[in-house]
Design an enzyme around this catalytic site. Structure first.
Site, mmCIF file in Angstrom:
data_model
loop_
_atom_site.group_PDB
_atom_site.id
_atom_site.type_symbol
_atom_site.label_atom_id
_atom_site.label_comp_id
_atom_site.label_asym_id
_atom_site.label_seq_id
_atom_site.Cartn_x
_atom_site.Cartn_y
_atom_site.Cartn_z
ATOM 1 N N ALA A 33 0.844 -1.197 0.000
ATOM 2 C CA ALA A 33 0.000 0.000 0.000
ATOM 3 C C ALA A 33 0.879 1.247 0.000
ATOM 4 O O ALA A 33 1.777 1.373 0.827
ATOM 5 C CB ALA A 33 -0.907 0.005 1.221
ATOM 6 N N ASP A 34 0.590 2.156 -0.927
ATOM 7 C CA ASP A 34 1.305 3.426 -0.911
ATOM 8 C C ASP A 34 0.484 4.442 -0.114
ATOM 9 O O ASP A 34 -0.596 4.124 0.393
ATOM 10 C CB ASP A 34 1.621 3.905 -2.335
ATOM 11 C CG ASP A 34 0.371 4.190 -3.170
ATOM 12 O OD1 ASP A 34 -0.712 4.467 -2.604
ATOM 13 O OD2 ASP A 34 0.489 4.141 -4.411
ATOM 14 N N SER A 35 0.987 5.658 -0.005
ATOM 15 C CA SER A 35 0.315 6.655 0.844
ATOM 16 C C SER A 35 -1.088 6.973 0.342
ATOM 17 O O SER A 35 -2.008 7.166 1.142
ATOM 18 C CB SER A 35 1.158 7.917 0.961
ATOM 19 O OG SER A 35 1.415 8.464 -0.313
ATOM 20 N N ASP A 37 -3.098 4.885 -1.261
ATOM 21 C CA ASP A 37 -3.910 3.722 -0.882
ATOM 22 C C ASP A 37 -4.342 3.819 0.572
ATOM 23 O O ASP A 37 -5.500 3.541 0.910
ATOM 24 C CB ASP A 37 -3.124 2.420 -1.065
ATOM 25 C CG ASP A 37 -2.822 2.080 -2.511
ATOM 26 O OD1 ASP A 37 -3.588 2.481 -3.402
ATOM 27 O OD2 ASP A 37 -1.809 1.390 -2.742
#
Length: 81
Positions: A33-35, A37
């Site tokens: 998960a990126d920021s 997400d």
């Protein structure tokens, strides 16, 4: 379905990963998960449970379990209000 399982479903749909990758000690980075997400997941969970997750609290989450515990605590407080 438990709050934890519902949260797994929501986040898995946003991040496009299998929810079996989620463990209570797993980090969002481990879940790929990126920021963006993470923000989308928080908004989706806030909407689902009609709660608010303050940014200062969200920054304290070290792993998925911390996030689940916080949401369950807020839901429980809301139920007693």
């Amino acid at each position: 379905m438990s709050v934890e399982e519902e949260m797994k479903e929501i986040i898995a749909n946003i991040v496009h990963v299998d929810k079996s990758l989620f463990t209570r000690t797993g980090t969002f980075k481990e879940m790929k998960a990126d920021s963006l997400d993470i923000v989308q997941a928080m908004v989706a969970i806030e909407d689902k449970y009609d709660i608010e997750i303050p940014d200062e609290e969200a920054q304290k989450f070290q792993n998925f379990g911390d996030f689940v515990d916080f949401v369950e605590k807020i839901i429980a407080k809301k139920g007693n209000a």
